[in-house]
Design a protein around this motif. Structure first.
Motif, short mmCIF file in Angstrom:
data_model
loop_
_atom_site.label_atom_id
_atom_site.label_comp_id
_atom_site.label_asym_id
_atom_site.label_seq_id
_atom_site.Cartn_x
_atom_site.Cartn_y
_atom_site.Cartn_z
N ALA A 154 0.83 -1.21 0.00
CA ALA A 154 0.00 0.00 0.00
C ALA A 154 0.86 1.25 0.00
O ALA A 154 1.96 1.28 0.57
CB ALA A 154 -0.91 0.01 1.23
N SER A 155 0.33 2.29 -0.64
CA SER A 155 1.02 3.58 -0.66
C SER A 155 0.00 4.71 -0.73
O SER A 155 -1.15 4.50 -1.13
CB SER A 155 1.97 3.67 -1.86
OG SER A 155 1.25 3.51 -3.08
N PHE A 156 0.40 5.88 -0.30
CA PHE A 156 -0.44 7.07 -0.45
C PHE A 156 -0.02 7.78 -1.73
O PHE A 156 1.16 8.03 -1.96
CB PHE A 156 -0.26 8.01 0.74
CG PHE A 156 -1.06 9.29 0.61
CD1 PHE A 156 -2.40 9.31 0.94
CD2 PHE A 156 -0.47 10.44 0.12
CE1 PHE A 156 -3.15 10.48 0.81
CE2 PHE A 156 -1.20 11.61 -0.03
CZ PHE A 156 -2.55 11.62 0.31
N VAL A 157 -0.99 8.08 -2.60
CA VAL A 157 -0.70 8.71 -3.88
C VAL A 157 -1.64 9.89 -4.09
O VAL A 157 -2.67 10.02 -3.42
CB VAL A 157 -0.86 7.71 -5.05
CG1 VAL A 157 0.11 6.55 -4.90
CG2 VAL A 157 -2.30 7.20 -5.13
N THR A 158 -1.27 10.75 -5.02
CA THR A 158 -2.13 11.89 -5.35
C THR A 158 -2.56 11.87 -6.80
O THR A 158 -3.27 12.79 -7.26
CB THR A 158 -1.39 13.22 -5.06
OG1 THR A 158 -0.15 13.23 -5.76
CG2 THR A 158 -1.14 13.37 -3.56
N ALA A 159 -2.17 10.84 -7.54
CA ALA A 159 -2.59 10.70 -8.94
C ALA A 159 -3.22 9.33 -9.13
O ALA A 159 -2.71 8.32 -8.62
CB ALA A 159 -1.39 10.86 -9.87
N THR A 160 -4.34 9.29 -9.83
CA THR A 160 -5.02 8.03 -10.12
C THR A 160 -5.44 8.03 -11.59
O THR A 160 -5.20 8.99 -12.32
CB THR A 160 -6.29 7.87 -9.25
OG1 THR A 160 -7.30 8.77 -9.71
CG2 THR A 160 -5.99 8.13 -7.78
N GLY A 161 -6.12 6.98 -12.01
CA GLY A 161 -6.63 6.92 -13.37
C GLY A 161 -8.01 7.52 -13.54
O GLY A 161 -8.57 7.48 -14.66
N PRO A 165 -9.23 15.24 -10.77
CA PRO A 165 -8.17 15.25 -9.75
C PRO A 165 -8.69 14.76 -8.41
O PRO A 165 -9.87 14.92 -8.08
CB PRO A 165 -7.76 16.72 -9.68
CG PRO A 165 -8.96 17.48 -10.16
CD PRO A 165 -9.62 16.60 -11.20
N VAL A 166 -7.81 14.16 -7.65
CA VAL A 166 -8.13 13.75 -6.29
C VAL A 166 -7.16 14.44 -5.34
O VAL A 166 -6.05 14.81 -5.72
CB VAL A 166 -8.04 12.21 -6.12
CG1 VAL A 166 -8.98 11.51 -7.09
CG2 VAL A 166 -6.62 11.71 -6.27
#
Length: 514
Positions: A154-161, A165-166
Motif C-alpha cells: 500500500a502507498s499514499f498517492v495523489t494521482a489516479t486513473g 483530480p483527487v
C-alpha cells in the motif's frame, strides 16, 4: 432509459445465468446442508464436496440471485478505510490477520479458476480508496500507513486513473476483479460433478439443531444433516441475536459501455457524495462496461431511490462523457458493529451449525474466506485465522459499544416512532390518491397497511408489519419493494419474501376496504 435498466437484473445475472435446479421434495440426508447459494454458500459447498463430503444446497429463490448476483465483483483486501479502524479497535495483529486472510481469499479465487478452467474475466488491477476534498487526506494517509503495516503493498498517492483530480488516495497493488456469476457457474458445475445436490425454490423455515440437525422447508420437505451452514446473508434462525450486532445499508448500481480509452485502470471507492465506487469489465467488442455504485441508504427509511439513481447517472455522465446506463440494480450489505465479519460456529447452537455474515460490502473475498474457514471447522480442523472472525467473540466492548448502541437505538426508534407517525393520523397519505408506481403506509382498521398502486392502477395491500420482529416497512419506489428499516428484510408488493431474515410473507389485505 434502456429497457434493460428498468428490469433490476444485474449485468452479471444477465450475461452468465446459472443453471436451474428443482425444488426439494420428500426427505433427504446429507453430511452437510448449506442454506443459501451466494458466494458464501457455494464456496463452502465446493470446498466440502472436494473434500469428499455429501453436500446439499438449499436456496429459497434462484442460485446466487441475492446479494452475490448484485455485487460489483471486486476482489480486494483494501476495504475503504478499514485498517486504521482495525488497528485502533482490535490492535495491529488483528489488522495483519485481516489483511492476510482477505489476500488469501483473493489467491484462492485465482487458484480455483485456474484449476477448474473457469473463464470469469479475472483481471489483476490496483485498488484505490480516494478523496476529492483536502479534509480527507490525513485519514487516507493514516489508512495507507495502517494497510502497509498490516502487510499490504500500500502507498499514499495523489494521482489516479480517474478522469478528475483527487486530493489523495490509498493505492494497493495486484488486487483483482472478476465476473462473479461466471466464477460461481464453474463451482456449481464441479459441485454437481462431485455428487453435490442443489435445490432452488426451497425456503428453509425451521432448523432443529442436534445430531443430526433437521431442516424443514416451506413445502414440508426435510433434510437431516450432520452439519448445517447458514449462508443467508443476514442470518436466519438467529437465537444468538447476531442481528443486534449488524447494521444494514443498500447501494444503487448502474452500468453501461464506455470506450476502452475511458477505462480508469483500477478499482476505486470513496465515501464522499454518498459513496462512489467504480470499476470496469471487458466487453466482447473491445470496449469496457463501466460499473458505478453509490447513493448508499438504509433500507426501509423511505428514501427516494429514483432520485438516487438520477444523481448516480448524472455523476457518471459528467465524468465519463458518452456513458449511458444500460443496466441498473441494487445491492444490500450488512456490517458488524465491531468492524469484523462473523464467520464460524453459530453461538447458542450446537458445534455443528455455522454462520457467515457482516462483510460490510466486501463479500467477494469475505465469502471465499468464509468457505475455507467453515470447511476447515466442519472437517474437524482448526480455524486458519485463529478465531479472528468467531461469531462468539467477546471483542472490544468499550471501543465497539458506540456502534452497537447506535444500532439498537435505530431499531428501537423505528419500532416506536414509525407506529406513532403512521397510526396517529394517517399523514403518510390516503391510498385513494396514490399515483401509479408509488406506495405508502396508512392506517386501515386500526392496523398499519402497506399499499401500492401498480402501473395499471390496481391497488395491492399487505400488512406493513415485518414478519421478522415487527418493525414497519417502507416503500422503495425504484425497486417497488417493501423494506424493513430494522434488519433489512425485503418484500414484494404482494408480500412475498424477497430477502431475509424474514421467513414469512407479509399478510395480504383487501384493498377495497381501505
Amino acid at each position: 432509459m434502456n429497457p434493460l435498466a428498468a428490469t433490476g437484473e444485474s449485468y452479471w445475472m444477465r450475461t452468465a445465468p446459472l443453471p436451474s435446479f428443482p425444488a426439494l421434495s420428500g426427505a433427504a440426508e446429507a453430511d452437510v446442508a448449506v442454506i443459501g447459494s451466494g458466494i458464501v454458500g457455494l464456496s463452502t459447498a465446493w470446498e466440502l464436496a472436494r473434500a469428499g463430503l455429501e453436500v446439499v444446497v438449499l436456496e429459497a429463490s434462484r442460485l446466487a440471485g441475492g446479494v452475490t448476483g448484485h455485487t460489483t465483483g471486486k476482489l480486494t483486501a483494501l476495504h475503504t478505510a478499514v485498517y486504521d479502524t482495525l488497528r485502533s479497535k482490535h490492535g495491529e495483529e488483528a489488522a495483519r490477520r485481516y489483511a492476510a486472510s482477505q489476500s488469501a481469499a483473493l489467491r484462492r479465487v485465482v487458484e480455483v479458476s485456474g484449476e477448474l478452467g473457469i473463464d470469469c474475466e479475472l483481471e489483476r488491477r490496483p485498488a484505490y480508496t480516494y478523496c476529492e476534498e483536502a479534509e480527507g487526506v490525513n485519514a487516507l494517509r493514516a489508512e495507507a500507513d495502517a494497510a502497509r503495516a498490516a502487510g499490504l503493498d500500500a502507498s499514499f498517492v495523489t494521482a489516479t486513473g480517474m478522469p478528475f483530480p483527487v486530493a489523495g488516495a490509498v493505492r494497493v497493488e495486484d488486487q483483482a476483479q472478476f465476473h462473479p456469476l461466471a466464477y460461481l457457474a464453474g463451482l456449481v458445475e464441479d459441485i454437481v460433478a462431485l455428487g453435490g445436490r442443489l435445490h432452488e425454490g426451497t425456503r428453509v423455515t425451521r432448523l432443529d439443531d442436534g445430531d443430526p440437525c433437521r431442516l424443514t422447508t416451506d413445502s414440508g420437505a426435510t433434510v437431516a444433516a450432520r452439519h448445517v451452514v447458514v449462508a443467508t446473508h443476514h442470518p436466519v434462525f438467529d437465537d444468538a441475536l447476531l442481528s443486534t450486532r449488524l447494521t444494514q445499508h443498500r447501494d444503487l448500481v448502474i452500468a453501461g459501455a464506455v470506450p476502452a480509452g475511458q477505462d480508469p485502470a483500477g478499482m476505486y471507492i470513496s465515501e464522499e457524495h454518498g459513496k462512489r465506487s467504480v470499476r470496469t469489465s471487458p466487453l466482447a467488442d473491445g470496449g469496457r462496461l463501466l460499473v458505478v455504485t453509490g447513493e448508499a441508504f438504509t433500507p426501509g427509511t423511505g428514501e427516494d431511490t429514483e432520485a438516487g439513481y438520477a444523481r448516480l447517472r448524472a455523476w457518471a455522465e459528467r465524468h465519463f462523457p458518452g456513458f449511458s446506463a444500460e443496466y441498473r440494480w441494487a445491492a444490500q450489505d450488512n456490517s458488524s458493529t465491531d468492524t469484523l465479519p462473523l464467520v464460524g460456529r453459530m453461538p447458542t447452537k450446537g458445534d455443528n451449525v455455522y454462520v457467515a455474515t457482516g462483510f460490510a460490502g466486501w463479500g467477494m473475498t469475505g465469502g471465499v474466506l468464509a468457505g475455507t474457514v467453515i470447511a476447515s471447522l466442519v472437517r474437524g480442523g482448526e480455524d486458519p485465522w485463529d478465531g479472528l472472525y468467531d461469531p462468539g467473540r467477546v471483542g472490544s466492548p468499550v471501543r465497539s459499544a458506540p456502534a452497537y448502541l447506535k444500532a439498537q437505538w435505530d431499531v428501537g426508534k423505528h419500532f416506536v416512532k414509525d407506529r406513532l407517525d403512521t397510526l396517529g393520523d394517517g399523514t403518510n397519505g390516503p391510498a385513494g390518491s396514490l399515483p401509479p408506481g408509488e406506495g405508502t403506509v396508512v392506517r386501515a382498521g386500526g392496523e398499519p397497511c402497506a399499499v401500492h398502486r401498480d402501473d395499471q392502477g390496481e391497488l395491492h395491500a399487505v400488512s406493513a408489519v415485518c414478519t421478522h420482529l415487527g418493525c414497519l416497512v417502507a416503500f422503495n419506489n425504484a425497486e417497488r419493494t417493501w423494506e424493513c428499516p430494522c434488519h433489512g428484510s425485503r418484500f414484494g408488493v404482494d408480500g412475498e419474501v424477497l430477502q431475509g431474515p424474514a421467513l414469512k410473507p407479509l399478510e395480504r389485505r383487501d384493498p377495497t376496504e381501505l
